[in-house]
Each structure stands twice: as structure tokens, then as C-alpha cells.
Design a protein around this motif. Sequence first.
Motif, PDB file in Angstrom:
ATOM      1  N   ASN A   1       1.859 -36.318 -36.516  1.00  0.00           N
ATOM      2  CA  ASN A   1       2.530 -37.414 -35.825  1.00  0.00           C
ATOM      3  C   ASN A   1       3.966 -37.533 -36.333  1.00  0.00           C
ATOM      4  N   TYR A   2       4.757 -38.226 -35.586  1.00  0.00           N
ATOM      5  CA  TYR A   2       6.177 -38.340 -35.905  1.00  0.00           C
ATOM      6  C   TYR A   2       6.500 -39.663 -36.593  1.00  0.00           C
ATOM      7  N   LYS A   3       5.524 -40.256 -37.292  1.00  0.00           N
ATOM      8  CA  LYS A   3       5.754 -41.528 -37.971  1.00  0.00           C
ATOM      9  C   LYS A   3       6.773 -41.410 -39.101  1.00  0.00           C
ATOM     10  N   SER A   4       6.881 -40.228 -39.692  1.00  0.00           N
ATOM     11  CA  SER A   4       7.811 -40.072 -40.805  1.00  0.00           C
ATOM     12  C   SER A   4       9.270 -40.137 -40.372  1.00  0.00           C
ATOM     13  N   VAL A   5       9.554 -39.944 -39.081  1.00  0.00           N
ATOM     14  CA  VAL A   5      10.933 -40.027 -38.608  1.00  0.00           C
ATOM     15  C   VAL A   5      11.200 -41.298 -37.804  1.00  0.00           C
ATOM     16  N   ASN A   6      10.169 -42.111 -37.571  1.00  0.00           N
ATOM     17  CA  ASN A   6      10.357 -43.346 -36.814  1.00  0.00           C
ATOM     18  C   ASN A   6      11.201 -44.324 -37.622  1.00  0.00           C
ATOM     19  N   ASN A   7      12.213 -44.909 -36.984  1.00  0.00           N
ATOM     20  CA  ASN A   7      13.167 -45.850 -37.597  1.00  0.00           C
ATOM     21  C   ASN A   7      13.949 -45.228 -38.742  1.00  0.00           C
ATOM     22  N   GLU A   8      14.104 -43.930 -38.740  1.00  0.00           N
ATOM     23  CA  GLU A   8      14.885 -43.238 -39.765  1.00  0.00           C
ATOM     24  C   GLU A   8      16.361 -43.244 -39.377  1.00  0.00           C
TER      25      GLU A   8
ATOM     26  N   PHE B   1       9.156 -35.626 -28.760  1.00  0.00           N
ATOM     27  CA  PHE B   1      10.555 -35.823 -28.423  1.00  0.00           C
ATOM     28  C   PHE B   1      10.975 -34.786 -27.390  1.00  0.00           C
ATOM     29  N   ASN B   2      11.745 -35.224 -26.395  1.00  0.00           N
ATOM     30  CA  ASN B   2      12.219 -34.306 -25.366  1.00  0.00           C
ATOM     31  C   ASN B   2      13.666 -33.885 -25.588  1.00  0.00           C
ATOM     32  N   HIS B   3      14.491 -34.738 -26.168  1.00  0.00           N
ATOM     33  CA  HIS B   3      15.918 -34.474 -26.271  1.00  0.00           C
ATOM     34  C   HIS B   3      16.392 -34.306 -27.711  1.00  0.00           C
ATOM     35  N   VAL B   4      15.539 -34.569 -28.672  1.00  0.00           N
ATOM     36  CA  VAL B   4      15.814 -34.280 -30.074  1.00  0.00           C
ATOM     37  C   VAL B   4      14.925 -33.106 -30.438  1.00  0.00           C
ATOM     38  N   ASP B   5      15.509 -32.058 -31.009  1.00  0.00           N
ATOM     39  CA  ASP B   5      14.779 -30.805 -31.240  1.00  0.00           C
ATOM     40  C   ASP B   5      13.991 -30.827 -32.544  1.00  0.00           C
ATOM     41  N   PHE B   6      13.007 -31.731 -32.624  1.00  0.00           N
ATOM     42  CA  PHE B   6      12.066 -31.689 -33.729  1.00  0.00           C
ATOM     43  C   PHE B   6      11.048 -30.602 -33.430  1.00  0.00           C
ATOM     44  N   PRO B   7      10.434 -30.014 -34.459  1.00  0.00           N
ATOM     45  CA  PRO B   7       9.454 -28.960 -34.202  1.00  0.00           C
ATOM     46  C   PRO B   7       8.224 -29.491 -33.467  1.00  0.00           C
ATOM     47  N   LYS B   8       7.591 -28.618 -32.737  1.00  0.00           N
ATOM     48  CA  LYS B   8       6.377 -28.961 -32.002  1.00  0.00           C
ATOM     49  C   LYS B   8       5.224 -29.174 -32.980  1.00  0.00           C
ATOM     50  N   ALA B   9       4.157 -29.774 -32.488  1.00  0.00           N
ATOM     51  CA  ALA B   9       3.014 -30.125 -33.340  1.00  0.00           C
ATOM     52  C   ALA B   9       2.374 -28.895 -33.978  1.00  0.00           C
TER      53      ALA B   9
ATOM     54  N   SER C   1      17.457 -36.452 -47.668  1.00  0.00           N
ATOM     55  CA  SER C   1      16.191 -35.731 -47.712  1.00  0.00           C
ATOM     56  C   SER C   1      16.031 -34.889 -46.442  1.00  0.00           C
ATOM     57  N   LYS C   2      14.951 -34.116 -46.402  1.00  0.00           N
ATOM     58  CA  LYS C   2      14.726 -33.206 -45.274  1.00  0.00           C
ATOM     59  C   LYS C   2      13.749 -33.824 -44.279  1.00  0.00           C
ATOM     60  N   PHE C   3      13.909 -33.454 -43.008  1.00  0.00           N
ATOM     61  CA  PHE C   3      12.957 -33.848 -41.982  1.00  0.00           C
ATOM     62  C   PHE C   3      11.674 -33.064 -42.191  1.00  0.00           C
ATOM     63  N   PHE C   4      10.536 -33.738 -42.277  1.00  0.00           N
ATOM     64  CA  PHE C   4       9.212 -33.145 -42.447  1.00  0.00           C
ATOM     65  C   PHE C   4       9.124 -32.257 -43.679  1.00  0.00           C
TER      66      PHE C   4
ATOM     67  N   PHE D   1      11.071 -29.814 -44.611  1.00  0.00           N
ATOM     68  CA  PHE D   1      11.615 -28.455 -44.546  1.00  0.00           C
ATOM     69  C   PHE D   1      12.837 -28.295 -43.657  1.00  0.00           C
ATOM     70  N   LEU D   2      13.237 -29.305 -42.871  1.00  0.00           N
ATOM     71  CA  LEU D   2      14.409 -29.169 -42.004  1.00  0.00           C
ATOM     72  C   LEU D   2      15.576 -29.978 -42.562  1.00  0.00           C
ATOM     73  N   ASN D   3      16.711 -29.315 -42.782  1.00  0.00           N
ATOM     74  CA  ASN D   3      17.903 -30.027 -43.253  1.00  0.00           C
ATOM     75  C   ASN D   3      18.568 -30.815 -42.137  1.00  0.00           C
ATOM     76  N   ASN D   4      18.600 -30.237 -40.934  1.00  0.00           N
ATOM     77  CA  ASN D   4      19.240 -30.906 -39.805  1.00  0.00           C
ATOM     78  C   ASN D   4      18.527 -30.552 -38.509  1.00  0.00           C
ATOM     79  N   VAL D   5      18.773 -31.358 -37.494  1.00  0.00           N
ATOM     80  CA  VAL D   5      18.185 -31.124 -36.169  1.00  0.00           C
ATOM     81  C   VAL D   5      19.265 -31.302 -35.112  1.00  0.00           C
ATOM     82  N   LYS D   6      19.062 -30.656 -33.967  1.00  0.00           N
ATOM     83  CA  LYS D   6      19.973 -30.789 -32.827  1.00  0.00           C
ATOM     84  C   LYS D   6      19.435 -31.837 -31.878  1.00  0.00           C
ATOM     85  N   ALA D   7      20.341 -32.466 -31.143  1.00  0.00           N
ATOM     86  CA  ALA D   7      19.931 -33.431 -30.126  1.00  0.00           C
ATOM     87  C   ALA D   7      20.959 -33.437 -29.008  1.00  0.00           C
ATOM     88  N   ASP D   8      20.493 -33.594 -27.781  1.00  0.00           N
ATOM     89  CA  ASP D   8      21.370 -33.816 -26.635  1.00  0.00           C
ATOM     90  C   ASP D   8      21.704 -35.308 -26.663  1.00  0.00           C
ATOM     91  N   TYR D   9      22.929 -35.635 -27.015  1.00  0.00           N
ATOM     92  CA  TYR D   9      23.306 -37.020 -27.317  1.00  0.00           C
ATOM     93  C   TYR D   9      23.102 -37.958 -26.138  1.00  0.00           C
TER      94      TYR D   9
END
Length: 116
Positions: free
Chosen positions: A58-65, A39-47, A90-93, A95-103
Motif C-alpha cells: 500500500n502507499y500509506k508510507s507516502v500519504n501526506n508526505e 498513482f497515475n501521474h506520479v511515477d511510483f513503482p507498481k505493486a 529519506s528515500k521513497f519505499f 530504495f528510491l531517491n527521487n520520482v518523476k511526476a507530470d505536474y
Amino acid sequence: MKKIIFTLLCFGFILTASANNDPKIGDLLTVKTPTAQGFNHVDFPKANILIKRGVVTNYKSVNNETVIIDKVETEANGSTTVILKKQDGSKFFGFLNNVKADYTKAIGAGELVAIK
């Protein structure tokens, strides 16, 4: 005269269409996995961070979330940053409660899709 009325009508339509694009707290969005590596504009952690935590890289756990906009911040340069939380709480991956994104950039790139 007809051209002026038509031009004003089109201008009014464009203004109302762009006014509805502003994010509000509580709006629902869907995360779509991009075709690129990450992801470039959603601040998910790097691999590498995910590997250190023992999460599959992989980011399959957040696909279509489905996510909810929790907070909206407007920067001085005019960009809009949103804080996203999962709809189910629930948490992202794990361990993350929330994430930032450039809308605006994330919507434009297809990383986030607004649910009507």
C-alpha cells in the motif's frame, strides 16, 4: 465603457492567477494518496515491484508526505514534468531517491497538493 474595463480587469486577473501556477525548484508539495488503486501521474513503482523488494504494497508510507521539487522539465508538447525528493532526505519505499511526476495532471487529479 464599463463593460470593457471590467472585461480587461477580469482578463488581467486570470493571467496573473495562471502565471502563479508554474512550478519552481524548491517548491513544497504534499503527496495525497488517490482513491484509486495507485498513482497515475506520479511515477511510483507498481505493486509487483514493491512486493519483490519486500515492501508493503500500500502507499500509506507516502500519504501526506512533504516533497520538494528538485528539477523542472518542460516537454516539447507543453507538459511539465518535475523530479520530486522527500523533504527530510529519506528515500521513497526505502530504495528510491527521487520520482518523476507530470505536474499539471498530478495537481489536477489531487495526487499532489501545493503548500502555500
